[in-house]
Design a protein around this motif. Structure first.
Motif, short mmCIF file in Angstrom:
data_model
loop_
_atom_site.label_atom_id
_atom_site.label_comp_id
_atom_site.label_asym_id
_atom_site.label_seq_id
_atom_site.Cartn_x
_atom_site.Cartn_y
_atom_site.Cartn_z
N PRO A 5 -19.20 11.87 -49.93
CA PRO A 5 -18.03 12.21 -49.03
C PRO A 5 -16.95 11.29 -49.13
CG PRO A 5 -20.20 11.87 -47.90
CD PRO A 5 -20.37 11.42 -49.17
N SER A 6 -15.69 11.68 -48.68
CA SER A 6 -14.69 10.85 -48.64
C SER A 6 -13.97 10.62 -47.45
CB SER A 6 -13.65 11.36 -49.79
OG SER A 6 -13.23 12.59 -49.08
N GLY A 7 -13.19 9.51 -47.40
CA GLY A 7 -12.43 9.62 -45.99
C GLY A 7 -13.13 9.06 -44.86
N LEU A 8 -14.14 8.52 -44.93
CA LEU A 8 -14.85 8.08 -43.62
C LEU A 8 -14.31 7.14 -42.72
CD1 LEU A 8 -17.98 7.85 -42.27
CD2 LEU A 8 -18.16 5.95 -43.88
N ARG A 9 -14.32 7.68 -41.33
CA ARG A 9 -13.87 6.64 -40.37
C ARG A 9 -14.66 6.76 -39.18
NH1 ARG A 9 -8.22 8.31 -37.68
NH2 ARG A 9 -9.10 10.19 -36.72
N ALA A 10 -14.55 5.81 -38.41
CA ALA A 10 -15.41 6.16 -37.14
C ALA A 10 -14.75 5.03 -36.10
CB ALA A 10 -16.83 5.23 -37.30
N PHE A 11 -14.59 5.68 -34.75
CA PHE A 11 -14.03 4.99 -33.70
C PHE A 11 -14.70 5.39 -32.41
CE2 PHE A 11 -12.27 9.16 -34.82
CZ PHE A 11 -11.79 9.83 -33.76
N PRO A 12 -14.45 4.56 -31.42
CA PRO A 12 -15.07 4.65 -29.94
C PRO A 12 -14.50 5.69 -29.15
CG PRO A 12 -13.78 2.77 -30.30
CD PRO A 12 -13.68 3.32 -31.47
N ARG A 13 -15.50 6.22 -28.61
CA ARG A 13 -15.13 7.32 -27.50
C ARG A 13 -15.51 6.73 -26.10
NH1 ARG A 13 -12.47 12.13 -28.75
NH2 ARG A 13 -13.86 13.27 -27.38
N ALA A 14 -15.11 7.20 -25.00
CA ALA A 14 -15.81 6.69 -24.02
C ALA A 14 -17.12 6.58 -23.51
CB ALA A 14 -15.17 7.59 -22.87
N ALA A 15 -17.78 5.83 -23.08
CA ALA A 15 -19.35 5.75 -22.65
C ALA A 15 -20.16 5.79 -23.61
CB ALA A 15 -19.59 7.18 -21.82
N GLY A 16 -20.09 4.71 -24.53
CA GLY A 16 -21.23 4.52 -25.62
C GLY A 16 -21.17 5.46 -26.62
N VAL A 17 -20.03 6.38 -27.04
CA VAL A 17 -20.04 7.29 -28.18
C VAL A 17 -19.09 6.81 -29.00
CG1 VAL A 17 -19.44 9.55 -28.63
CG2 VAL A 17 -20.35 9.22 -26.40
N ILE A 18 -19.76 6.77 -30.44
CA ILE A 18 -18.78 6.58 -31.51
C ILE A 18 -18.73 8.04 -32.34
CG2 ILE A 18 -18.59 5.51 -33.86
CD1 ILE A 18 -19.90 3.07 -32.54
N ARG A 19 -17.54 8.25 -32.37
CA ARG A 19 -17.21 9.41 -33.23
C ARG A 19 -16.90 9.21 -34.85
NH1 ARG A 19 -13.53 14.32 -31.38
NH2 ARG A 19 -15.61 14.59 -30.50
N VAL A 20 -17.63 9.82 -35.74
CA VAL A 20 -17.65 9.68 -37.24
C VAL A 20 -17.00 10.92 -37.76
CG1 VAL A 20 -19.11 9.28 -39.23
CG2 VAL A 20 -19.87 8.58 -36.78
N GLU A 21 -15.92 10.72 -38.67
CA GLU A 21 -15.32 11.78 -39.39
C GLU A 21 -15.57 11.58 -40.91
OE1 GLU A 21 -12.23 12.91 -35.71
OE2 GLU A 21 -11.46 11.91 -37.68
N TRP A 22 -15.52 12.55 -41.79
CA TRP A 22 -15.33 12.33 -42.99
C TRP A 22 -15.05 13.83 -43.66
CZ3 TRP A 22 -19.70 13.00 -40.41
CH2 TRP A 22 -20.53 14.02 -40.61
#
Length: 128
Positions: free
Chosen positions: A12-29
């Motif tokens: 996969p390409s373009g991996l990024r991760a960022f925090p969301r509220a209440a202990g959640v991390i969003r992962v996108e690729w």
């Protein structure tokens, strides 16, 4: 080595991760299909506390969808304020590709903001 990797899937390409509220991390690729004979069955998301993901067991799995180029997954229930390393690998019947591209994110301990006000408006019904 005697292993046929002619059908192994690209990374996969373009991996990024960022925090969301209440202990959640969003992962996108992203995943761009170049050769239909090498399509993945899906993607495994690996998570680790600190600088490296733990590749021994995936934290989540997301199926591949033909013609889709962008993917997202929310990792939930993470410890607040911890630094996580995330890796995503594509897999198919030939195995899992071995890329080592990772992204770091610090989970957020705060919950979502409350609602300040809420207003309901009547809707027109047929015949009005």
């Amino acid at each position: 080595s005697g292993v046929d990797d002619s059908r192994s899937t690209p990374a996969p390409s373009g991996l990024r991760a960022f925090p969301r509220a209440a202990g959640v991390i969003r992962v996108e690729w992203g995943y761009h299909q170049i050769n239909r004979s090498r399509l993945p069955d899906g993607f495994r998301i690996y998570l680790g506390v600190g600088p490296q993901p733990d590749y021994s067991s995936p934290a989540a799995s997301v199926p591949h969808v033909l013609a889709r180029t962008a993917y997202v997954s929310d990792l939930i229930g993470l410890a607040p304020g911890a630094i996580y390393s995330i890796g995503v690998r594509a897999f198919n019947g030939s195995g899992e590709e071995t890329n080592t591209v990772t992204s770091l994110a610090i989970s957020d301990a705060t919950g979502p903001d409350g609602v300040d006000s809420l207003m309901a408006l009547p809707t027109a019904t047929q015949g009005d």
